[in-house]
Design an enzyme around this catalytic site. Structure first.
Site, PDB file in Angstrom:
ATOM      1  N   THR A  17      -1.958 -34.611  25.678  1.00 41.64           N
ATOM      2  CA  THR A  17      -3.366 -35.017  25.549  1.00 41.64           C
ATOM      3  C   THR A  17      -3.550 -36.484  25.151  1.00 41.64           C
ATOM      4  O   THR A  17      -4.570 -36.837  24.578  1.00 41.64           O
ATOM      5  CB  THR A  17      -4.077 -34.098  24.525  1.00 41.64           C
ATOM      6  N   ASP A  62      -0.018 -30.553  22.715  1.00 44.83           N
ATOM      7  CA  ASP A  62       0.534 -31.681  21.941  1.00 44.83           C
ATOM      8  C   ASP A  62      -0.516 -32.782  21.811  1.00 44.83           C
ATOM      9  O   ASP A  62      -1.148 -33.162  22.800  1.00 44.83           O
ATOM     10  CB  ASP A  62       1.768 -32.249  22.661  1.00 44.83           C
ATOM     11  N   TYR A  85      -3.774 -40.929  19.206  1.00 41.83           N
ATOM     12  CA  TYR A  85      -4.404 -40.882  20.533  1.00 41.83           C
ATOM     13  C   TYR A  85      -5.911 -41.046  20.367  1.00 41.83           C
ATOM     14  O   TYR A  85      -6.628 -40.119  19.995  1.00 41.83           O
ATOM     15  CB  TYR A  85      -4.075 -39.573  21.270  1.00 41.83           C
ATOM     16  N   TYR A 107       8.569 -35.438  26.982  1.00 38.34           N
ATOM     17  CA  TYR A 107       7.303 -36.065  27.358  1.00 38.34           C
ATOM     18  C   TYR A 107       7.470 -37.027  28.547  1.00 38.34           C
ATOM     19  O   TYR A 107       8.582 -37.431  28.862  1.00 38.34           O
ATOM     20  CB  TYR A 107       6.615 -36.725  26.164  1.00 38.34           C
ATOM     21  N   GLY A 108       6.329 -37.325  29.177  1.00 41.82           N
ATOM     22  CA  GLY A 108       6.343 -38.248  30.320  1.00 41.82           C
ATOM     23  C   GLY A 108       7.067 -37.709  31.539  1.00 41.82           C
ATOM     24  O   GLY A 108       7.698 -38.491  32.269  1.00 41.82           O
TER      25      GLY A 108
HETATM   26  N1  LIG Z   1       6.005 -38.746  21.301  1.00 42.71           N
HETATM   27  C1  LIG Z   1       5.628 -39.811  21.970  1.00 42.71           C
HETATM   28  O1  LIG Z   1       5.886 -40.957  21.564  1.00 42.71           O
HETATM   29  C2  LIG Z   1       4.888 -39.629  23.261  1.00 42.71           C
HETATM   30  C3  LIG Z   1       4.781 -40.704  24.166  1.00 42.71           C
HETATM   31  C4  LIG Z   1       4.109 -40.483  25.368  1.00 42.71           C
HETATM   32  C5  LIG Z   1       3.561 -39.238  25.646  1.00 42.71           C
HETATM   33  N2  LIG Z   1       3.648 -38.221  24.724  1.00 42.71           N
HETATM   34  C6  LIG Z   1       3.047 -36.896  24.973  1.00 42.71           C
HETATM   35  O2  LIG Z   1       3.490 -36.415  26.232  1.00 42.71           O
HETATM   36  C7  LIG Z   1       2.358 -36.138  27.068  1.00 42.71           C
HETATM   37  C8  LIG Z   1       2.744 -36.288  28.511  1.00 42.71           C
HETATM   38  O3  LIG Z   1       3.117 -37.613  28.828  1.00 42.71           O
HETATM   39  P1  LIG Z   1       2.100 -38.608  29.503  1.00 42.71           P
HETATM   40  O4  LIG Z   1       0.775 -37.970  29.614  1.00 42.71           O
HETATM   41  O5  LIG Z   1       2.209 -39.861  28.733  1.00 42.71           O
HETATM   42  O6  LIG Z   1       2.777 -38.841  30.937  1.00 42.71           O
HETATM   43  P2  LIG Z   1       2.994 -37.897  32.195  1.00 42.71           P
HETATM   44  O7  LIG Z   1       2.809 -36.483  31.843  1.00 42.71           O
HETATM   45  O8  LIG Z   1       4.254 -38.327  32.819  1.00 42.71           O
HETATM   46  O9  LIG Z   1       1.808 -38.401  33.143  1.00 42.71           O
HETATM   47  C9  LIG Z   1       0.513 -37.928  32.946  1.00 42.71           C
HETATM   48  C10 LIG Z   1      -0.458 -38.701  33.815  1.00 42.71           C
HETATM   49  O10 LIG Z   1      -0.088 -38.605  35.196  1.00 42.71           O
HETATM   50  C11 LIG Z   1      -1.272 -38.400  35.993  1.00 42.71           C
HETATM   51  N3  LIG Z   1      -1.137 -37.026  36.565  1.00 42.71           N
HETATM   52  C12 LIG Z   1      -0.829 -35.879  35.897  1.00 42.71           C
HETATM   53  N4  LIG Z   1      -0.739 -34.846  36.746  1.00 42.71           N
HETATM   54  C13 LIG Z   1      -0.980 -35.319  37.965  1.00 42.71           C
HETATM   55  C14 LIG Z   1      -1.018 -34.718  39.236  1.00 42.71           C
HETATM   56  N5  LIG Z   1      -0.750 -33.427  39.409  1.00 42.71           N
HETATM   57  N6  LIG Z   1      -1.298 -35.503  40.305  1.00 42.71           N
HETATM   58  C15 LIG Z   1      -1.549 -36.822  40.145  1.00 42.71           C
HETATM   59  N7  LIG Z   1      -1.541 -37.454  38.955  1.00 42.71           N
HETATM   60  C16 LIG Z   1      -1.245 -36.718  37.866  1.00 42.71           C
HETATM   61  C17 LIG Z   1      -2.456 -38.524  35.041  1.00 42.71           C
HETATM   62  O11 LIG Z   1      -2.831 -39.892  34.912  1.00 42.71           O
HETATM   63  P3  LIG Z   1      -3.802 -40.660  35.913  1.00 42.71           P
HETATM   64  O12 LIG Z   1      -4.838 -39.689  36.384  1.00 42.71           O
HETATM   65  O13 LIG Z   1      -4.358 -41.748  35.086  1.00 42.71           O
HETATM   66  O14 LIG Z   1      -2.919 -41.152  37.023  1.00 42.71           O
HETATM   67  C18 LIG Z   1      -1.862 -38.090  33.718  1.00 42.71           C
HETATM   68  O15 LIG Z   1      -2.564 -38.569  32.606  1.00 42.71           O
HETATM   69  C19 LIG Z   1       1.274 -37.084  26.514  1.00 42.71           C
HETATM   70  O16 LIG Z   1      -0.012 -36.707  26.953  1.00 42.71           O
HETATM   71  C20 LIG Z   1       1.508 -36.918  25.042  1.00 42.71           C
HETATM   72  O17 LIG Z   1       0.981 -35.674  24.585  1.00 42.71           O
HETATM   73  C21 LIG Z   1       4.312 -38.414  23.557  1.00 42.71           C
END
Ligand SMILES: NC(=O)c1ccc[n+]([C@@H]2O[C@H](COP(=O)([O-])OP(=O)(O)OC[C@H]3O[C@@H](n4cnc5c(N)ncnc54)[C@H](OP(=O)(O)O)[C@@H]3O)[C@@H](O)[C@H]2O)c1
Length: 313
Positions: free
Chosen positions: A20, A52, A57, A201-202
């Site tokens: 989130t 999460d 955030y 994540y990511g």
């Molecule tokens: N512990 C840490 O330091 C840390 C760091 C980073 C993240 N996190 C956690 O991990 C979570 C997941 O990572 P993340 O959100 O950073 O990256 P991610 O899951 O790799 O990418 C998510 C982004 O990709 C795009 N997306 C998602 N599903 C899609 C689909 N089916 N088709 C097209 N685009 C899609 C969306 O952005 P757009 O629509 O803008 O393209 C979405 O916000 C975070 O939300 C957070 O809760 C933790």
């Protein structure tokens, strides 16, 4: 939806954890609260029981949105939040001092509208604060009933071992995707040995691994896609096209999407308890949640591996 035991805890969590960061609205080109709330509710309806978030955030906004979305929801939803990362404008500072983590936890409880946080995670290491001081304070919060389990995030093997020497932390949240495989070096096997849950994540490389970009997009300098996920930049971008091409081919043959293939790949490692996927809207959620309904075959995993080795060496 599929469920996995969360390390040594008593939680049985969905293998898709709803990420989130985007709900905070400050690092992803803005967010629509109504859509974010709809995503949380629909995720729960689809069987996602793990979310999460972090006070960092949107300075707590992501937690407020989740608190609002879960009002009146009867299903058990495990909430993982974090502590110890201060963001003030351009300043990002890790502070795991006892006072800061306590005030983060108390703020999170209010914003989430809960009496207890299921999992609190130290967001990033803080070299200035002895780990035993941080974990000692978090243990007090467990004894006070404000927190159930303690985890860490972005802790390499050395720090994770140090934490385990102080307290039985249950999890480590680390970046893991086809674009960032650093934790394969030592953390994944170590976690299996120690019974630590890995929250990856990511998994979509911040969006690039979905294959949705034909041309390299450009984002404002303050956007996470410019500063955190560097896959949008050269020289990585050109190489990444080839790997995305491989995911596209596998996805087309299966009649699924490349996003599903990328998530499925992350979940193929036994150490990964939960794949945290960011979903900006209902369409993305629909796709991402569907990725647990099937599994990559050994042949497909080998195809991805050989393409990866060819491209990245
Ligand atoms: N512990 C840490 O330091 C840390 C760091 C980073 C993240 N996190 C956690 O991990 C979570 C997941 O990572 P993340 O959100 O950073 O990256 P991610 O899951 O790799 O990418 C998510 C982004 O990709 C795009 N997306 C998602 N599903 C899609 C689909 N089916 N088709 C097209 N685009 C899609 C969306 O952005 P757009 O629509 O803008 O393209 C979405 O916000 C975070 O939300 C957070 O809760 C933790």
């Amino acid at each position: 939806m599929k469920y996995r035991k969360f390390g040594k805890s008593d939680m049985n969590v969905s293998s898709i954890c709803l990420g989130t960061w985007v709900f905070g609205g400050d690092f992803w080109g803005g967010a629509d609260d109504k859509e974010s709330i709809a995503v949380v509710r629909e995720a729960v309806r689809k069987g996602v029981n793990f979310i999460d978030t972090a006070p960092a955030y949107g300075c707590g906004h992501s937690e407020e949105v989740i608190g609002e979305a879960l009002k009146g929801i009867k299903e058990k939803v495990f909430i993982a939040t974090k502590c110890g990362l201060e963001i003030k404008g351009k300043l990002v500072r890790s502070d795991l001092s006892p006072g800061f983590v306590r005030s983060d936890v108390e703020g999170s409880l209010k914003r989430l509208g809960r009496d207890t946080i299921d999992l609190i995670q130290c967001h990033w290491p803080d070299p200035k604060t002895p780990l035993k001081d941080t974990l000692g304070e978090l243990e007090k919060l467990v004894l006070e009933g404000k927190v159930r389990y303690i985890g860490v995030s972005n802790f390499g093997k050395g720090l994770l071992s140090e934490a385990l020497g102080v307290l039985p932390v249950v999890s480590d949240q680390m970046q893991y995707s086809l674009f960032n495989r650093d934790i394969e070096k030592d953390i994944l096997n170590f976690s299996v040995d120690k019974g630590i849950a890995i929250m990856a994540y990511g998994p979509l490389g911040g969006g690039v691994l979905t294959g949705k970009y034909d041309k390299r997009p450009s984002f404002p300098k303050t956007d996470a896609r410019s500063i955190f996920y560097t896959y949008y930049k050269e020289p990585f971008w050109s190489k990444s096209r080839e790997l995305v091409g491989c995911l596209d081919r596998i996805a087309a043959a299966r009649n699924v999407t490349s996003a599903e293939v990328a998530i499925n790949w992350v979940l193929s490692h036994e150490a990964v308890t939960s794949c945290i996927v960011g979903c900006r809207n209902l369409k993305q959620l629909e796709v991402n949640a569907a990725s647990t309904e099937w599994k990559l075959t050994q042949e497909e995993l080998e195809e991805i591996e050989s393409e990866y080795r060819r491209i990245f060496g």
